[in-house]
Design a protein around this motif. Sequence first.
Motif, PDB file in Angstrom:
ATOM      1  N   ARG A  65       0.826  -1.206   0.000  1.00 15.29           N
ATOM      2  CA  ARG A  65       0.000   0.000   0.000  1.00 15.29           C
ATOM      3  C   ARG A  65       0.859   1.255   0.000  1.00 15.29           C
ATOM      4  O   ARG A  65       1.915   1.299   0.631  1.00 15.29           O
ATOM      5  N   GLN A  66       0.390   2.274  -0.688  1.00 14.25           N
ATOM      6  CA  GLN A  66       1.134   3.536  -0.750  1.00 14.25           C
ATOM      7  C   GLN A  66       1.178   4.246   0.592  1.00 14.25           C
ATOM      8  O   GLN A  66       2.117   4.980   0.871  1.00 14.25           O
ATOM      9  N   ASP A  67       0.161   4.014   1.437  1.00 11.98           N
ATOM     10  CA  ASP A  67       0.163   4.643   2.764  1.00 11.98           C
ATOM     11  C   ASP A  67       0.957   3.811   3.782  1.00 11.98           C
ATOM     12  O   ASP A  67       1.016   4.148   4.948  1.00 11.98           O
ATOM     13  N   HIS A  68       1.540   2.694   3.343  1.00 10.83           N
ATOM     14  CA  HIS A  68       2.379   1.810   4.147  1.00 10.83           C
ATOM     15  C   HIS A  68       1.638   1.114   5.282  1.00 10.83           C
ATOM     16  O   HIS A  68       2.269   0.515   6.151  1.00 10.83           O
ATOM     17  N   GLN A  69       0.305   1.187   5.279  1.00 12.64           N
ATOM     18  CA  GLN A  69      -0.477   0.454   6.265  1.00 12.64           C
ATOM     19  C   GLN A  69      -0.484  -1.025   5.862  1.00 12.64           C
ATOM     20  O   GLN A  69      -0.453  -1.360   4.685  1.00 12.64           O
ATOM     21  N   ALA A  70      -0.528  -1.897   6.833  1.00 17.43           N
ATOM     22  CA  ALA A  70      -0.544  -3.330   6.549  1.00 17.43           C
ATOM     23  C   ALA A  70      -1.827  -3.725   5.828  1.00 17.43           C
ATOM     24  O   ALA A  70      -2.893  -3.152   6.071  1.00 17.43           O
ATOM     25  N   ASP A  71      -1.714  -4.701   4.925  1.00 17.55           N
ATOM     26  CA  ASP A  71      -2.880  -5.217   4.197  1.00 17.55           C
ATOM     27  C   ASP A  71      -3.656  -6.163   5.106  1.00 17.55           C
ATOM     28  O   ASP A  71      -3.083  -7.064   5.695  1.00 17.55           O
ATOM     29  N   ARG A  72      -4.956  -5.963   5.186  1.00 15.41           N
ATOM     30  CA  ARG A  72      -5.795  -6.769   6.072  1.00 15.41           C
ATOM     31  C   ARG A  72      -6.161  -8.123   5.463  1.00 15.41           C
ATOM     32  O   ARG A  72      -6.662  -9.000   6.141  1.00 15.41           O
ATOM     33  N   GLY A  73      -5.918  -8.299   4.184  1.00 14.83           N
ATOM     34  CA  GLY A  73      -6.157  -9.586   3.555  1.00 14.83           C
ATOM     35  C   GLY A  73      -7.619  -9.926   3.397  1.00 14.83           C
ATOM     36  O   GLY A  73      -8.475  -9.062   3.204  1.00 14.83           O
ATOM     37  N   ALA A 155       2.823  -5.934   8.149  1.00 24.15           N
ATOM     38  CA  ALA A 155       2.027  -7.117   7.857  1.00 24.15           C
ATOM     39  C   ALA A 155       1.138  -7.415   9.059  1.00 24.15           C
ATOM     40  O   ALA A 155       1.469  -7.065  10.187  1.00 24.15           O
ATOM     41  N   LEU A 156       0.001  -8.059   8.797  1.00 19.21           N
ATOM     42  CA  LEU A 156      -0.939  -8.422   9.857  1.00 19.21           C
ATOM     43  C   LEU A 156      -1.152  -9.924   9.872  1.00 19.21           C
ATOM     44  O   LEU A 156      -0.845 -10.624   8.911  1.00 19.21           O
ATOM     45  N   GLY A 157      -1.743 -10.400  10.952  1.00 19.30           N
ATOM     46  CA  GLY A 157      -2.078 -11.808  11.068  1.00 19.30           C
ATOM     47  C   GLY A 157      -0.937 -12.606  11.682  1.00 19.30           C
ATOM     48  O   GLY A 157       0.179 -12.132  11.826  1.00 19.30           O
ATOM     49  N   THR A 158      -1.279 -13.828  12.029  1.00 21.93           N
ATOM     50  CA  THR A 158      -0.316 -14.725  12.640  1.00 21.93           C
ATOM     51  C   THR A 158       0.046 -15.813  11.641  1.00 21.93           C
ATOM     52  O   THR A 158      -0.839 -16.501  11.137  1.00 21.93           O
TER      53      THR A 158
END
Length: 188
Positions: A65-73, A155-158
């Motif tokens: 993402r351009q805003d560098h926020q992690a992708d929630r998938g 990144a998000l999630g385990t």
Amino acid sequence: IAAFERGMRVKPNALDRYASGDFGALTTEQKSSLELFLRSGCVQCHWGPRLTDDAFHVLRFPTGRQDHQADRGREDGLVKLAAAEFLASSKWSDAPAAAKPFIVDEPLMLGAFKTPTLRGLPTSAPYGHGGTLQTLFEVAQHYGQRGLEHADPSALGTTEQWVPKFDTTVQHDLPAFLEVLTGEVELP
């Protein structure tokens, strides 16, 4: 569109020829790399004719993402789907009584992305759902380390428990096999 896509075929690559009995289709290095692919656990998700299980997994790829926020998938997509008016159980269905309950297990889907096919891999860079990995070696490194550390905010999630961690030898040698997975399309 779906009918057109079903008519598309991929020309056989070196792996297909090898699997069909042409044992000279792969070099010694590529055969060793294929063995690493199988033994290190890659084949758990990348199997069958399309080299994918078509399932969703959390492997903690860096965000694109351009805003560098992690992708929630998949999590956000499932929540939207569950709220859609065109589910099988809705008033628009021809058989709402036959519909199965739609359950969204949000924690398991946070950061989950669909396993891509490996066909055409050598010509599909950049890699990862965020397009942040430039080479097949970088992809092998990422998988070998079981994704980004859980403290990394990009990144998000385990990461799923069964995802193997493999050593630098595997990371270095795996691309030799991945490079044979061409996917040249034959149009009908």
